[in-house]
Scaffold this active site. Structure first.
Site, short mmCIF file in Angstrom:
data_model
loop_
_atom_site.label_atom_id
_atom_site.label_comp_id
_atom_site.label_asym_id
_atom_site.label_seq_id
_atom_site.Cartn_x
_atom_site.Cartn_y
_atom_site.Cartn_z
CG ASP A 2 -13.33 0.54 -11.27
OD1 ASP A 2 -14.09 1.34 -11.81
OD2 ASP A 2 -13.86 -0.70 -10.91
CG HIS A 60 -10.69 -2.68 -15.07
ND1 HIS A 60 -11.79 -3.74 -15.20
CD2 HIS A 60 -10.40 -2.24 -13.33
CE1 HIS A 60 -12.54 -4.23 -13.44
NE2 HIS A 60 -11.36 -3.45 -12.96
#
Ligand code: NI
Length: 268
Positions: A71, A212
């Site tokens: 993400d 991430h």
């Protein structure tokens, strides 16, 4: 010969010629149809073969499947993750923030090139439950357009920032919402060892792993996570592939956090 006989003969000749034409044309038509059918068969065969090759390459059904997801990117660390994925012939899903897309166009292109999937993570990483309908729509729309501009394809999946969504946000989003089943908390620890441990201690078939691509420690962790998962018999696929291989038809506005065997059994 009488006039009437001549007419009979002409009619007879016409019938004979007509019959001959029919007989001659019949095999030609069959041949043509046969060729067309074979061509169609050939195309279908090639298509099936291509699909099979693709599946063999990506997903051997006898192996466990897992989807790595990243993400908040793209960032300067994404390319390092892509290098690792490429090295191990693996793929992942990247839920990108729309306003970062034009800063890293080449990263997005590379993601698509190696077979990764790109999902929507809003335009400005806004928590959807704090926005009104128009603001939510804009966050989704602008990101989808930004991705389409660079890759030529609209994202088909969405991940709400921080995993915050509800029934009313999901109605507006009108895309399947993808959460996760293993949270590395890599943004919090920014520790390579912690992320590796969390994944390897918790992973199971059908999991969606949250990471991430914003931190060096995450990119470093991926260099251990990917080969370790493969060594444990996992195949890394995108979220859409995972859903597809588990026979799931993703619905707009519905939330999904894993595609394990339990879900499959439940559906059966
Ligand atoms: Ni996020």
């Amino acid at each position: 010969m009488k006039k009437r006989e001549i007419i009979y003969v002409i009619i007879l000749v016409c019938i004979v010629i007509g019959s001959l034409f029919t007989v001659i044309q019949q095999p030609i038509r069959v041949q043509v149809e046969d060729k067309v059918e074979r061509m169609v068969d050939g195309q279908e065969l090639r298509k099936t073969e291509a699909n099979r090759n693709e599946e063999n390459k990506r997903a051997d059904q006898s192996k466990k499947l897992v989807a790595l997801t990243f993400d908040d990117g793209p960032s300067e660390y994404t390319k390092r993750i892509l290098r690792t994925l490429k090295q191990y012939d693996s793929v992942a899903t990247f839920f990108v923030v729309g306003n970062r897309v034009e800063l890293f166009e080449d990263v997005l292109k590379e993601e698509v090139e190696i077979g990764c999937e790109i999902g929507n993570h809003t335009y400005e990483h806004k928590v959807l439950t704090e926005l009104n309908a128009e603001q939510i729509w804009l966050q989704i729309y602008r990101t989808n357009e930004a991705v389409k501009k660079v890759t030529g394809e609209y994202p088909t999946l969405m991940r709400p920032p921080c995993g915050y969504d509800n029934r009313s946000t999901n109605c507006i989003i009108a895309m399947p919402l993808i959460l996760w089943s293993v949270d590395t908390k890599d943004w919090q620890t920014q520790n390579c060892y912690c992320s590796v441990q969390t994944v390897l201690e918790n992973v199971k078939d059908g999991d969606i792993i949250l990471m991430h691509d914003m931190y060096e420690a995450s990119a470093e962790a991926v260099e251990t996570i990917v080969p370790s998962l493969i060594a444990e018999g996992y195949q890394l696929v995108t979220v859409s592939e995972l859903a597809e291989y588990r026979g799931m038809m993703l619905q707009e506005g519905e939330e999904y956090s894993s595609f394990g065997v339990t879900i499959q059994n439940h559906l059966e």
